[in-house]
Scaffold this active site. Structure first.
Site, PDB file in Angstrom:
ATOM      1  N   HIS A 216       1.393  -1.110   0.242  1.00 30.73           N
ATOM      2  CA  HIS A 216       0.340   0.485  -0.135  1.00 30.73           C
ATOM      3  C   HIS A 216       0.983   1.484   0.333  1.00 30.73           C
ATOM      4  CE1 HIS A 216      -4.112   1.984  -0.557  1.00 30.73           C
ATOM      5  NE2 HIS A 216      -3.316   3.147   0.591  1.00 30.73           N
ATOM      6  N   TYR A 220       0.887   5.017  -2.861  1.00 37.85           N
ATOM      7  CA  TYR A 220       0.990   6.455  -2.016  1.00 37.85           C
ATOM      8  C   TYR A 220       2.845   7.005  -2.460  1.00 37.85           C
ATOM      9  CZ  TYR A 220      -3.152   6.355  -0.080  1.00 37.85           C
ATOM     10  OH  TYR A 220      -4.191   5.956  -0.655  1.00 37.85           O
ATOM     11  N   HIS A 367      -9.837  -0.589 -11.075  1.00 38.76           N
ATOM     12  CA  HIS A 367      -8.984   0.380  -9.722  1.00 38.76           C
ATOM     13  C   HIS A 367      -7.702   0.956  -9.801  1.00 38.76           C
ATOM     14  CE1 HIS A 367      -8.387   2.161  -5.623  1.00 38.76           C
ATOM     15  NE2 HIS A 367      -7.679   1.254  -5.668  1.00 38.76           N
ATOM     16  N   PHE A 368      -6.718   0.208 -10.198  1.00 41.41           N
ATOM     17  CA  PHE A 368      -5.647   0.891 -10.030  1.00 41.41           C
ATOM     18  C   PHE A 368      -5.105   1.694 -11.627  1.00 41.41           C
ATOM     19  CE2 PHE A 368      -4.196  -3.519 -10.626  1.00 41.41           C
ATOM     20  CZ  PHE A 368      -2.492  -3.956 -11.824  1.00 41.41           C
ATOM     21  N   HIS A 369      -5.780   0.953 -12.405  1.00 39.76           N
ATOM     22  CA  HIS A 369      -5.082   1.886 -13.724  1.00 39.76           C
ATOM     23  C   HIS A 369      -5.645   3.388 -13.930  1.00 39.76           C
ATOM     24  CE1 HIS A 369      -3.655  -1.965 -15.154  1.00 39.76           C
ATOM     25  NE2 HIS A 369      -3.025  -1.183 -16.074  1.00 39.76           N
ATOM     26  N   ARG A 430      -8.502 -11.683 -12.635  1.00 39.46           N
ATOM     27  CA  ARG A 430      -7.691 -10.630 -13.017  1.00 39.46           C
ATOM     28  C   ARG A 430      -6.033 -11.465 -13.373  1.00 39.46           C
ATOM     29  NH1 ARG A 430      -4.347  -7.678  -7.907  1.00 39.46           N
ATOM     30  NH2 ARG A 430      -3.352  -6.879  -9.406  1.00 39.46           N
ATOM     31  N   ARG A 431      -4.919 -11.123 -13.600  1.00 40.51           N
ATOM     32  CA  ARG A 431      -4.117 -12.096 -14.896  1.00 40.51           C
ATOM     33  C   ARG A 431      -4.439 -13.562 -14.958  1.00 40.51           C
ATOM     34  NH1 ARG A 431      -1.576 -11.221  -8.504  1.00 40.51           N
ATOM     35  NH2 ARG A 431      -0.139  -9.038  -9.127  1.00 40.51           N
TER      36      ARG A 431
HETATM   37 FE1  HAS Z   1      -5.891   1.170  -4.108  1.00 42.15          FE
HETATM   38  C1  HAS Z   1      -6.050  -2.464  -5.240  1.00 42.15           C
HETATM   39  C2  HAS Z   1      -8.024   0.473  -1.626  1.00 42.15           C
HETATM   40  C3  HAS Z   1      -6.138   4.421  -3.693  1.00 42.15           C
HETATM   41  C4  HAS Z   1      -3.410   1.501  -6.310  1.00 42.15           C
HETATM   42  N1  HAS Z   1      -4.640  -0.063  -5.507  1.00 42.15           N
HETATM   43  C5  HAS Z   1      -4.703  -1.636  -5.453  1.00 42.15           C
HETATM   44  C6  HAS Z   1      -3.575  -2.342  -6.315  1.00 42.15           C
HETATM   45  C7  HAS Z   1      -3.177  -0.607  -6.535  1.00 42.15           C
HETATM   46  C8  HAS Z   1      -3.929   0.166  -6.122  1.00 42.15           C
HETATM   47  C9  HAS Z   1      -1.900  -1.060  -7.650  1.00 42.15           C
HETATM   48  O1  HAS Z   1      -8.477  -2.380   0.620  1.00 42.15           O
HETATM   49  C10 HAS Z   1      -3.394  -3.554  -6.938  1.00 42.15           C
HETATM   50  C11 HAS Z   1      -2.006  -4.479  -6.199  1.00 42.15           C
HETATM   51  C12 HAS Z   1      -1.673  -5.374  -6.366  1.00 42.15           C
HETATM   52  O2  HAS Z   1      -1.771  -5.546  -8.043  1.00 42.15           O
HETATM   53  O3  HAS Z   1      -2.773  -6.571  -5.729  1.00 42.15           O
HETATM   54  N2  HAS Z   1      -6.393   2.307  -3.115  1.00 42.15           N
HETATM   55  C13 HAS Z   1      -7.300   1.906  -2.114  1.00 42.15           C
HETATM   56  C14 HAS Z   1      -8.258   2.101  -1.078  1.00 42.15           C
HETATM   57  C15 HAS Z   1      -7.146   4.071  -1.966  1.00 42.15           C
HETATM   58  C16 HAS Z   1      -6.757   3.856  -2.951  1.00 42.15           C
HETATM   59  C17 HAS Z   1      -8.868   2.709   0.407  1.00 42.15           C
HETATM   60  N3  HAS Z   1      -4.924   2.588  -5.124  1.00 42.15           N
HETATM   61  C18 HAS Z   1      -5.026   3.706  -4.232  1.00 42.15           C
HETATM   62  C19 HAS Z   1      -4.446   4.830  -4.794  1.00 42.15           C
HETATM   63  C20 HAS Z   1      -2.908   3.906  -6.151  1.00 42.15           C
HETATM   64  C21 HAS Z   1      -3.788   2.487  -5.570  1.00 42.15           C
HETATM   65  C22 HAS Z   1      -4.254   6.732  -5.022  1.00 42.15           C
HETATM   66  C23 HAS Z   1      -1.737   4.050  -7.564  1.00 42.15           C
HETATM   67  C24 HAS Z   1      -1.251   5.523  -6.926  1.00 42.15           C
HETATM   68  N4  HAS Z   1      -6.134  -0.171  -3.401  1.00 42.15           N
HETATM   69  C25 HAS Z   1      -7.540  -0.250  -2.058  1.00 42.15           C
HETATM   70  C26 HAS Z   1      -7.515  -1.828  -1.572  1.00 42.15           C
HETATM   71  C27 HAS Z   1      -7.126  -3.101  -2.661  1.00 42.15           C
HETATM   72  C28 HAS Z   1      -5.576  -2.039  -3.921  1.00 42.15           C
HETATM   73  C29 HAS Z   1      -8.091  -2.580  -0.495  1.00 42.15           C
HETATM   74  C30 HAS Z   1      -6.714  -4.198  -2.397  1.00 42.15           C
HETATM   75  C31 HAS Z   1      -7.883  -5.262  -3.376  1.00 42.15           C
HETATM   76  C32 HAS Z   1      -7.480  -6.443  -3.773  1.00 42.15           C
HETATM   77  O4  HAS Z   1      -8.885  -7.105  -2.668  1.00 42.15           O
HETATM   78  O5  HAS Z   1      -6.787  -6.919  -3.862  1.00 42.15           O
HETATM   79  C33 HAS Z   1      -7.849   5.390  -1.373  1.00 42.15           C
HETATM   80  O6  HAS Z   1      -6.975   6.363  -1.295  1.00 42.15           O
HETATM   81  C34 HAS Z   1      -8.779   6.153  -1.684  1.00 42.15           C
HETATM   82  C35 HAS Z   1      -8.465   7.719  -0.964  1.00 42.15           C
HETATM   83  C36 HAS Z   1     -10.163   8.007  -2.744  1.00 42.15           C
HETATM   84  C37 HAS Z   1     -11.293   9.031  -2.506  1.00 42.15           C
HETATM   85  C38 HAS Z   1     -11.519   9.608  -3.382  1.00 42.15           C
HETATM   86  C39 HAS Z   1     -11.937  11.419  -2.671  1.00 42.15           C
HETATM   87  C40 HAS Z   1     -12.346  12.150  -3.896  1.00 42.15           C
HETATM   88  C41 HAS Z   1     -12.778  12.890  -4.708  1.00 42.15           C
HETATM   89  C42 HAS Z   1     -13.375  13.546  -5.615  1.00 42.15           C
HETATM   90  C43 HAS Z   1     -12.643  14.956  -5.770  1.00 42.15           C
HETATM   91  C44 HAS Z   1     -12.943  15.537  -6.882  1.00 42.15           C
HETATM   92  C45 HAS Z   1     -13.469  16.459  -7.640  1.00 42.15           C
HETATM   93  C46 HAS Z   1     -14.126  16.747  -8.618  1.00 42.15           C
HETATM   94  C47 HAS Z   1     -13.631  17.926  -6.433  1.00 42.15           C
HETATM   95  C48 HAS Z   1     -11.568   8.865  -1.140  1.00 42.15           C
HETATM   96  C49 HAS Z   1     -11.042  13.341  -5.055  1.00 42.15           C
HETATM   97  C50 HAS Z   1     -15.385  16.497  -9.028  1.00 42.15           C
HETATM   98  C51 HAS Z   1     -15.355  14.515  -9.182  1.00 42.15           C
HETATM   99  C52 HAS Z   1     -16.033  14.275  -9.982  1.00 42.15           C
HETATM  100  C53 HAS Z   1     -16.056  12.626  -9.346  1.00 42.15           C
HETATM  101  C54 HAS Z   1     -16.825  14.421 -11.038  1.00 42.15           C
HETATM  102 CU    CU Z   2      -3.639  -0.533  -0.926  1.00 40.78          CU
END
Ligand code: HAS
Ligand code: CU
Length: 549
Positions: A216, A220, A367-369, A430-431
């Site tokens: 994780h 970041y 998700h991650f792409h 996947r994979r």
């Molecule tokens: Fe993730 C799996 C949970 C963020 C990358 N993630 C992955 C993998 C990668 C990855 C590479 O809990 C796969 C790893 C593998 O190969 O097995 N991820 C999260 C959570 C967040 C999160 C809670 N991930 C990222 C970021 C990544 C990334 C950033 C790369 C840079 N992820 C997971 C979990 C897995 C996971 C599990 C495991 C899944 C599994 O079972 O294998 C959080 O940081 C996300 C926080 C973001 C928000 C969004 C806030 C809202 C915003 C809106 C503002 C926009 C405005 C504009 C104002 C809460 C920012 C208008 C918007 C509109 C929509 C119109």
């Molecule tokens: Cu993670």
């Protein structure tokens, strides 16, 4: 060319030079998994080698070289003096490059198709692991240099607030050191000894757990350069001011503290840990969303300040008046949209119960792409466009082409990932290299998979356009370009508390959190019954190993 500029430029070129071929592999991977006839379709081994190379380049090479180059550029420009330890920086560059080439060569030879997460008991050629070790280990020189440069500046400027960009990149470097500790230990203690044949069996569960310490936090580490641009470059490019310097500092501190003790959310489906610790880390993962929410607010507020300054009126009128023809401003808009969508997916992934629905399906790849390939990488492009004139002394050719490239990237990512999310929910694993589209449940996914292939080629086109813009600019006419300037806060800090200007206390808190979150889960491997297993060698023929036979 200034010496620090050359250092940054070389790092950026390795990052983007390898990024384009990796994008080509990505497009082919999407194609070969689809119902369409694709070259090499009947060679599943080619698929796994390709995914390994694609993942290794995107996850380790692009990101690490980019962060290092950006770090050197920030240290030189935000502190206003040449960086200290330039020789060491070049040595680090050479070690990382040697590691990259070694790892890439062993994947191409078909002996290391273990994917970028190299989960044991899969076993690759030892040279793949040694290459990865050199790349990740070599980047620790950069970590030390960021720390030395920060400290030296503070010593020479007592009581002054460290510029936010430097504070943030140092937080990124420390985060990377914490993150890398897991994978480096896994490589030295488990994978390299087994791959060289010095040990017989492999503790797969311990290996996966150590990797989760990395998994994780590394995402970041990829993300933080994008956030540094959000806070320190975007307001400037939009013609406004940063809403709050303090919020920026808090954001980077929160990322440092919360990103590491949460990696077990990648192991919810693994049997080696009790559900109590999984729950604790699931809960801690919620905290990771906080700095992102603070950032979404701060960036929107900074953009609003710029938009109103440019004459925008009414509740949303300021959005229209922003200079959307500037790559940095366009990129942040597109990046936030993808962050909103991808972050929503992240919240589903981290919810302990819902994870079972999507784990190991294409949803995760989507998700991650979306959030890495989209939100983060689009900001890497924008940073490169901002930095290129400063480090080459030649203006960007052209801003319009750069904006087209950014649009194409965002559209491509959405075309790839939206159908992918849906096929994930339909149960597509996947994979997996080959699907039998004659099976009715698989056939239903066919049109969605074909749609995402189109996205893969849009992304490839965009990656090529990036190279066109960067190369054309570099070979253009020299001209006077403005020096690098970082955003001024609405209330520029004159004095900041020690805790918001240094990292000692935060590293100590993180250590305590790590002991609480990982002490038992890792400790158990040393006092409970050992459960080592035979490793499964991966060669181009996928021949079962001695132990398997
Ligand atoms: Fe993730 C799996 C949970 C963020 C990358 N993630 C992955 C993998 C990668 C990855 C590479 O809990 C796969 C790893 C593998 O190969 O097995 N991820 C999260 C959570 C967040 C999160 C809670 N991930 C990222 C970021 C990544 C990334 C950033 C790369 C840079 N992820 C997971 C979990 C897995 C996971 C599990 C495991 C899944 C599994 O079972 O294998 C959080 O940081 C996300 C926080 C973001 C928000 C969004 C806030 C809202 C915003 C809106 C503002 C926009 C405005 C504009 C104002 C809460 C920012 C208008 C918007 C509109 C929509 C119109
Ligand atoms: Cu993670």
């Amino acid at each position: 060319m200034h010496k620090s500029s050359r250092l940054a430029l070389y790092h950026f070129w390795v990052a983007f030079g390898l990024f384009a071929p990796a994008a080509l592999l990505g497009a082919w991977q999407m194609w070969t998994r689809s119902p369409l006839p694709a070259p090499l379709h009947d060679h599943p081994n080619a698929y796994y080698a390709s995914v390994t190379l694609h993942g290794t380049i995107m996850a380790y090479v692009l990101t690490t070289f980019f962060a290092m180059g950006f770090g050197y550029a920030i240290a030189a420009t935000s502190l206003g003096r040449p960086i200290r330890g330039e020789k060491a920086a070049w040595i680090g560059f050479a070690i990382c490059l040697a590691g990259t080439l070694m790892a890439a060569a062993s994947v191409v030879s078909g002996k290391a198709s273990v994917l970028y997460t190299f989960y044991p008991p899969l076993l690759a050629s030892p040279w793949y692991y040694v290459g990865a070790f050199l790349l990740i280990g070599g980047s620790m020189i950069w970590v030390v240099l960021m720390s030395i440069n920060m400290r030296a500046w503070k010593r020479d400027n007592p009581g002054q607030p460290l510029p936010l960009a430097m504070f943030a990149i140092t937080a990124t470097a420390y985060l990377w050191a914490w993150a890398a500790s897991g994978v480096l230990l896994e490589l030295i203690c488990i994978l390299i000894p087994r791959a060289f044949g010095w040990t017989d069996l492999i503790d797969a569960a311990l290996g996966r757990t150590l990797f989760s310490v990395t998994l994780h936090a590394i995402v970041y580490f990829w993300l933080m350069p994008a956030y540094i641009a959000f806070y320190t470059l975007v307001p400037q490019a939009a013609g406004g001011r940063l809403y709050s310097d303090t919020m920026g500092r808090l954001t980077f501190i929160m990322f440092l503290v919360f990103s590491v003790p949460v990696g077990m959310h990648h192991l919810f489906a693994d049997p080696e840990h009790g559900s109590g610790f999984k729950f604790v880390q699931s809960f801690l993962t919620f905290l990771v969303a906080l700095p992102t929410l603070v950032t979404a607010f701060s960036v929107s507020a900074s953009l609003e300040i710029a938009g109103r300054h440019r004459g925008g009126r009414g509740r949303l009128g300021w959005i229209r008046t922003l200079p959307w023809n500037k790559p940095m401003v366009l990129a942040v808009g597109l990046s936030l949209i993808m962050l909103g969508l991808g972050g929503f997916g992240g919240i589903i992934n981290m919810s302990y119960a819902m994870n079972a629905m999507i784990h190991n399906t294409s949803w995760v790849t989507a998700h991650f792409h979306l959030i890495f390939g989209g939100t983060v990488v689009i900001m890497y492009f924008a940073i490169a466009y901002e930095m290129w004139p400063r480090i080459t002394g030649k203006p960007l050719r052209s801003e319009r082409l750069a904006c087209c490239q950014l649009w194409l990237w965002c559209i491509g990512i959405l075309i790839v990932t939206i159908p992918w999310h849906i096929t994930g929910l339909m149960g597509q694993p996947r994979r997996v290299a080959i699907f039998d589209y004659h099976i009715p449940t698989v056939a239903r996914m066919g049109p969605l998979v074909i749609a995402s292939v189109i996205g893969g080629f849009v992304l490839l086109l965009s990656a090529l356009l990036l190279l066109v813009v960067l190369i054309r600019s570099q070979f253009g006419e020299r001209a006077v370009v403005e020096p690098m300037r970082y955003a001024l806060a609405v209330n520029p800090p004159r004095h900041v508390p020690v805790a918001l200007n240094s990292f000692g206390v935060w590293n100590a808190i993180l250590l305590a959190l790590m002991i609480a979150a990982y002490g038992y889960p890792i400790g158990q491997f040393f006092f409970l019954k050992p459960h080592k297993v035979p490793a499964i060698e991966v060669t181009s023929q996928s021949i079962p190993t001695q132990e398997m036979r």
